[in-house]
Design an enzyme around this catalytic site. Structure first.
Site, mmCIF file in Angstrom:
data_model
loop_
_atom_site.group_PDB
_atom_site.id
_atom_site.type_symbol
_atom_site.label_atom_id
_atom_site.label_comp_id
_atom_site.label_asym_id
_atom_site.label_seq_id
_atom_site.Cartn_x
_atom_site.Cartn_y
_atom_site.Cartn_z
ATOM 1 N N SER A 115 0.829 -1.201 0.000
ATOM 2 C CA SER A 115 0.000 0.000 0.000
ATOM 3 C C SER A 115 0.862 1.250 0.000
ATOM 4 O O SER A 115 1.638 1.485 0.930
ATOM 5 C CB SER A 115 -0.907 0.017 1.228
ATOM 6 O OG SER A 115 -1.558 1.267 1.339
ATOM 7 N N HIS A 163 -1.325 -1.481 -4.154
ATOM 8 C CA HIS A 163 -2.568 -1.018 -3.545
ATOM 9 C C HIS A 163 -2.568 0.501 -3.413
ATOM 10 O O HIS A 163 -1.636 1.087 -2.855
ATOM 11 C CB HIS A 163 -2.741 -1.652 -2.166
ATOM 12 C CG HIS A 163 -4.108 -1.509 -1.606
ATOM 13 N ND1 HIS A 163 -5.159 -2.316 -1.972
ATOM 14 C CD2 HIS A 163 -4.619 -0.628 -0.695
ATOM 15 C CE1 HIS A 163 -6.251 -1.957 -1.313
ATOM 16 N NE2 HIS A 163 -5.945 -0.928 -0.537
ATOM 17 N N ASP A 185 -4.884 3.646 -2.050
ATOM 18 C CA ASP A 185 -6.032 4.066 -1.253
ATOM 19 C C ASP A 185 -6.475 5.473 -1.641
ATOM 20 O O ASP A 185 -5.694 6.424 -1.578
ATOM 21 C CB ASP A 185 -5.686 4.047 0.235
ATOM 22 C CG ASP A 185 -5.560 2.637 0.780
ATOM 23 O OD1 ASP A 185 -6.484 1.839 0.561
ATOM 24 O OD2 ASP A 185 -4.543 2.336 1.436
ATOM 25 N N MET A 206 -9.166 8.365 -0.630
ATOM 26 C CA MET A 206 -10.056 8.789 0.458
ATOM 27 C C MET A 206 -10.594 10.184 0.174
ATOM 28 O O MET A 206 -9.851 11.052 -0.300
ATOM 29 C CB MET A 206 -9.315 8.782 1.792
ATOM 30 C CG MET A 206 -8.643 7.461 2.128
ATOM 31 S SD MET A 206 -7.790 7.543 3.726
ATOM 32 C CE MET A 206 -6.852 6.005 3.679
ATOM 33 N N HIS A 227 -8.458 1.186 -4.366
ATOM 34 C CA HIS A 227 -9.488 1.051 -3.339
ATOM 35 C C HIS A 227 -10.054 2.439 -3.054
ATOM 36 O O HIS A 227 -9.382 3.273 -2.447
ATOM 37 C CB HIS A 227 -8.848 0.434 -2.087
ATOM 38 C CG HIS A 227 -9.747 0.353 -0.903
ATOM 39 N ND1 HIS A 227 -9.259 0.242 0.388
ATOM 40 C CD2 HIS A 227 -11.108 0.361 -0.786
ATOM 41 C CE1 HIS A 227 -10.257 0.189 1.225
ATOM 42 N NE2 HIS A 227 -11.390 0.267 0.547
ATOM 43 N N MET A 253 -12.378 4.779 -1.111
ATOM 44 C CA MET A 253 -13.156 4.966 0.112
ATOM 45 C C MET A 253 -13.861 6.307 0.008
ATOM 46 O O MET A 253 -13.430 7.323 0.575
ATOM 47 C CB MET A 253 -12.230 4.900 1.329
ATOM 48 C CG MET A 253 -11.679 3.503 1.575
ATOM 49 S SD MET A 253 -10.276 3.474 2.720
ATOM 50 C CE MET A 253 -8.923 3.670 1.551
ATOM 51 N N MET A 267 -11.781 -5.295 5.461
ATOM 52 C CA MET A 267 -11.015 -4.323 6.240
ATOM 53 C C MET A 267 -10.831 -4.853 7.660
ATOM 54 O O MET A 267 -11.815 -5.163 8.345
ATOM 55 C CB MET A 267 -11.723 -2.974 6.280
ATOM 56 C CG MET A 267 -11.851 -2.287 4.923
ATOM 57 S SD MET A 267 -10.255 -1.951 4.130
ATOM 58 C CE MET A 267 -9.483 -0.874 5.345
ATOM 59 N N ASP A 323 -7.032 -6.101 4.354
ATOM 60 C CA ASP A 323 -6.307 -4.838 4.469
ATOM 61 C C ASP A 323 -6.431 -4.268 5.876
ATOM 62 O O ASP A 323 -7.542 -4.054 6.363
ATOM 63 C CB ASP A 323 -6.872 -3.842 3.445
ATOM 64 C CG ASP A 323 -6.159 -2.498 3.459
ATOM 65 O OD1 ASP A 323 -5.132 -2.358 4.148
ATOM 66 O OD2 ASP A 323 -6.636 -1.589 2.755
#
Length: 217
Positions: free
Chosen positions: A7, A32, A34, A36, A65, A67, A136, A174
């Site tokens: 990540s 990975h 993330d 957000m 991913h 979010m 998660m 994760d």
């Protein structure tokens, strides 16, 4: 044999390209990323332009991913930016199956993610519609959190469902994974494990990857 997805949330963003090169090794399946939005989770990270830049620097598939609230408003820009796998949260949209099918129609693997407190029953009507489930093991929003070990029961249940229903999807995990707990994650049934701080927080990311692969086997 499980694989790792480092990540970049824990990487050095001022030297991101070099950090990414350090993890392009055997046993690493994808990278990975993330995303957000500061609404669905209490933090803001990166957007599609950065994903597009990362795509140009690595041969690793991008495991994106998101979010975010109302992910249906954002998936196109991440698909266009080069996401190979695109995962959103079941809690964030009213029509998850429609969105999963749409992502797949674009030639991208579609994933559904579950927060620690979200029960597997929320995705039972989605079996067959996703390519991966991202469990998660921390509450999303920040890196470096401690793994919530009780969530591993959810991973075990998913493994059982996958076998009994003869379904084809990846069980991804994760949150808070390190050398001390990775074996419990793989024993539970995790097939693709996200690790951030355990890799990029190490003085030697390559050695950290090797240790994780060895201890999780």
């Amino acid at each position: 044999m499980f694989k790792l997805s480092p990540s970049i949330l824990s990487a050095n963003f001022s030297n991101l390209g070099e950090d990414i090169k350090k993890v392009e090794v055997k046993g690493v399946d994808c990278l990975h990323i993330d995303v957000m939005d500061g609404h669905f989770v209490p933090n803001i990270t990166i957007g599609a332009p950065v994903v597009k830049s990362i795509k140009k620097t690595t041969k690793l598939p991008l495991d994106v991913h998101i979010m975010v609230k109302e992910p249906e408003k954002f998936v196109d820009q991440f698909i266009e930016a080069g996401a190979d796998m695109l995962t959103f949260h079941v809690e964030a949209t009213k029509h998850p199956e429609r969105l999963l099918r749409y992502i797949q129609s674009k030639g991208v693997k579609a994933g559904i993610s579950l927060n620690p407190a979200t029960d597997i029953s929320t995705i039972k009507f989605l079996y067959g519609a996703f390519d991966l489930v991202l469990v998660m093991t921390v509450n999303p929003g920040f890196g470096g959190q401690k793994l919530i070990s009780s969530v591993l029961d959810k991973v075990k249940e998913l493994k059982k469902i996958k076998q009994e229903k003869k379904l084809d999807f990846i069980i991804e995990l994760d949150g808070g994974v390190n050398e001390e707990n990775i074996k419990s994650c793989t024993d539970a049934g995790a097939e693709l494990i996200v690790a951030g701080n355990a890799i990029f927080g190490s003085a030697d990311p390559l050695k950290a990857i090797q240790n994780l692969l060895a201890k999780g086997a």
